[in-house]
Design a protein around this motif. Sequence first.
Motif, PDB file in Angstrom:
ATOM      1  N   VAL A  83       2.471  19.211 -41.585  1.00  0.00           N
ATOM      2  CA  VAL A  83       3.534  20.215 -41.635  1.00  0.00           C
ATOM      3  C   VAL A  83       4.692  19.647 -42.447  1.00  0.00           C
ATOM      4  O   VAL A  83       5.213  18.575 -42.130  1.00  0.00           O
ATOM      5  N   GLN A  84       5.084  20.367 -43.481  1.00  0.00           N
ATOM      6  CA  GLN A  84       6.170  19.919 -44.347  1.00  0.00           C
ATOM      7  C   GLN A  84       7.311  20.927 -44.292  1.00  0.00           C
ATOM      8  O   GLN A  84       7.087  22.140 -44.344  1.00  0.00           O
ATOM      9  N   SER A  85       8.518  20.414 -44.181  1.00  0.00           N
ATOM     10  CA  SER A  85       9.689  21.277 -43.994  1.00  0.00           C
ATOM     11  C   SER A  85       9.819  22.334 -45.079  1.00  0.00           C
ATOM     12  O   SER A  85      10.232  23.463 -44.826  1.00  0.00           O
ATOM     13  N   GLY A  86       9.451  21.990 -46.303  1.00  0.00           N
ATOM     14  CA  GLY A  86       9.631  22.917 -47.413  1.00  0.00           C
ATOM     15  C   GLY A  86       8.697  24.105 -47.417  1.00  0.00           C
ATOM     16  O   GLY A  86       8.980  25.118 -48.060  1.00  0.00           O
ATOM     17  N   THR A  87       7.572  23.991 -46.723  1.00  0.00           N
ATOM     18  CA  THR A  87       6.581  25.079 -46.751  1.00  0.00           C
ATOM     19  C   THR A  87       6.260  25.662 -45.380  1.00  0.00           C
ATOM     20  O   THR A  87       5.508  26.632 -45.300  1.00  0.00           O
ATOM     21  N   LEU A  88       6.830  25.111 -44.322  1.00  0.00           N
ATOM     22  CA  LEU A  88       6.413  25.554 -42.991  1.00  0.00           C
ATOM     23  C   LEU A  88       6.763  27.010 -42.702  1.00  0.00           C
ATOM     24  O   LEU A  88       6.155  27.642 -41.843  1.00  0.00           O
ATOM     25  N   ARG A  89       7.748  27.562 -43.438  1.00  0.00           N
ATOM     26  CA  ARG A  89       8.092  28.975 -43.231  1.00  0.00           C
ATOM     27  C   ARG A  89       6.897  29.887 -43.506  1.00  0.00           C
ATOM     28  O   ARG A  89       6.807  30.994 -42.973  1.00  0.00           O
ATOM     29  N   LYS A  90       5.967  29.410 -44.345  1.00  0.00           N
ATOM     30  CA  LYS A  90       4.806  30.215 -44.721  1.00  0.00           C
ATOM     31  C   LYS A  90       3.719  30.207 -43.652  1.00  0.00           C
ATOM     32  O   LYS A  90       2.736  30.942 -43.763  1.00  0.00           O
ATOM     33  N   SER A 105      12.042  15.942 -37.573  1.00  0.00           N
ATOM     34  CA  SER A 105      12.713  16.839 -38.515  1.00  0.00           C
ATOM     35  C   SER A 105      11.886  18.087 -38.777  1.00  0.00           C
ATOM     36  O   SER A 105      12.414  19.208 -38.766  1.00  0.00           O
ATOM     37  N   SER A 106      10.586  17.918 -38.997  1.00  0.00           N
ATOM     38  CA  SER A 106       9.738  19.092 -39.220  1.00  0.00           C
ATOM     39  C   SER A 106       9.576  19.902 -37.930  1.00  0.00           C
ATOM     40  O   SER A 106       9.480  21.133 -37.966  1.00  0.00           O
ATOM     41  N   LEU A 107       9.594  19.245 -36.788  1.00  0.00           N
ATOM     42  CA  LEU A 107       9.515  19.950 -35.518  1.00  0.00           C
ATOM     43  C   LEU A 107      10.756  20.816 -35.300  1.00  0.00           C
ATOM     44  O   LEU A 107      10.654  21.988 -34.911  1.00  0.00           O
ATOM     45  N   SER A 108      11.925  20.268 -35.561  1.00  0.00           N
ATOM     46  CA  SER A 108      13.158  21.032 -35.403  1.00  0.00           C
ATOM     47  C   SER A 108      13.189  22.231 -36.338  1.00  0.00           C
ATOM     48  O   SER A 108      13.611  23.328 -35.965  1.00  0.00           O
ATOM     49  N   GLU A 109      12.721  22.021 -37.562  1.00  0.00           N
ATOM     50  CA  GLU A 109      12.682  23.105 -38.541  1.00  0.00           C
ATOM     51  C   GLU A 109      11.688  24.185 -38.120  1.00  0.00           C
ATOM     52  O   GLU A 109      11.937  25.380 -38.295  1.00  0.00           O
ATOM     53  N   LEU A 110      10.575  23.773 -37.546  1.00  0.00           N
ATOM     54  CA  LEU A 110       9.572  24.734 -37.068  1.00  0.00           C
ATOM     55  C   LEU A 110      10.152  25.610 -35.959  1.00  0.00           C
ATOM     56  O   LEU A 110       9.947  26.825 -35.935  1.00  0.00           O
ATOM     57  N   LEU A 111      10.885  24.994 -35.050  1.00  0.00           N
ATOM     58  CA  LEU A 111      11.508  25.733 -33.954  1.00  0.00           C
ATOM     59  C   LEU A 111      12.518  26.762 -34.478  1.00  0.00           C
ATOM     60  O   LEU A 111      12.533  27.917 -34.047  1.00  0.00           O
ATOM     61  N   LYS A 112      13.349  26.346 -35.418  1.00  0.00           N
ATOM     62  CA  LYS A 112      14.345  27.251 -35.994  1.00  0.00           C
ATOM     63  C   LYS A 112      13.673  28.413 -36.719  1.00  0.00           C
ATOM     64  O   LYS A 112      14.076  29.575 -36.592  1.00  0.00           O
ATOM     65  N   ARG A 113      12.640  28.096 -37.482  1.00  0.00           N
ATOM     66  CA  ARG A 113      11.955  29.136 -38.247  1.00  0.00           C
ATOM     67  C   ARG A 113      11.233  30.115 -37.315  1.00  0.00           C
ATOM     68  O   ARG A 113      11.202  31.317 -37.582  1.00  0.00           O
ATOM     69  N   ALA A 114      10.664  29.621 -36.224  1.00  0.00           N
ATOM     70  CA  ALA A 114       9.987  30.494 -35.266  1.00  0.00           C
ATOM     71  C   ALA A 114      10.968  31.494 -34.665  1.00  0.00           C
ATOM     72  O   ALA A 114      10.644  32.681 -34.514  1.00  0.00           O
ATOM     73  N   GLU A 115      12.159  31.029 -34.331  1.00  0.00           N
ATOM     74  CA  GLU A 115      13.193  31.922 -33.799  1.00  0.00           C
ATOM     75  C   GLU A 115      13.574  32.978 -34.837  1.00  0.00           C
ATOM     76  O   GLU A 115      13.776  34.150 -34.513  1.00  0.00           O
ATOM     77  N   LYS A 116      13.663  32.568 -36.067  1.00  0.00           N
ATOM     78  CA  LYS A 116      14.056  33.489 -37.132  1.00  0.00           C
ATOM     79  C   LYS A 116      12.971  34.522 -37.415  1.00  0.00           C
ATOM     80  O   LYS A 116      13.239  35.711 -37.568  1.00  0.00           O
TER      81      LYS A 116
END
Length: 232
Positions: A83-90, A105-116
């Motif tokens: 899982v890479q921060s730059g592409t996990l939104r996909k 860092s990627s875990l935190s980003e995954l959590l934020k993106r899931a909420e969004k």
Amino acid sequence: MSDYISVYQSIQHEMNSLSRGNPPTLIAVSKTKPYVVVKEAYLQGIREFGENYIPEAIDKFTRLREEFPESESNVNVHHIGPVQSGTLRKLFGIFSYTHGVGSFSSLSELLKRAEKEKKKIRYFLQTNLTNENTKHGFSLETILTNKDELSKYQNEYCIWEGFMGMGPSSGDPNQTKEVFTNLAKLREEHFPEQKLSMGMSGDYGLAVELGSNFVRIGSKIFGERDYGTHSV
């Protein structure tokens, strides 16, 4: 026409016999295989697929949903690459699981993106119990140091499923057994509610005997991959 389902069912039956009453989920890894292979496997009854490359997976499983709308609800697509921060939104919208969350860092980003996105995804923390520089993932020390905090890294849409582990890059069977044993021990002693994703074509028997809940198998089901024609 290839008979994917017979091979899939044969492996599943073997794993059921090894699992001592807790049959694992068999993920058919379809990475680098063309859409026609995924379509045929789906028509034969396979419902759990694994993909490394996000754009490739989006292309194949968007086409599958267009042709078979019911597949959106009856197919699970597992992301099994890092899982890479730059592409996990996909990841959201196609993948039901991601098995390669290897840093906070990627875990935190995954959590934020899931909420969004407000779309559910289940994740595994990738471990690196061989401490190889070529692999990313959480060390055993990091996991134990943060063991009381890990369960807090989830929300309504992003759910912690467990740990993913792999044997050494060398394929050494003794080291592989050590990795799987240590991961099983980690779960048993500290995270009994979590699941394990470990085991591939060459070592799934051992993984299942040690309690793996998800097994990732590609070449035994779909044949050897042709990386020469693949574009990431």
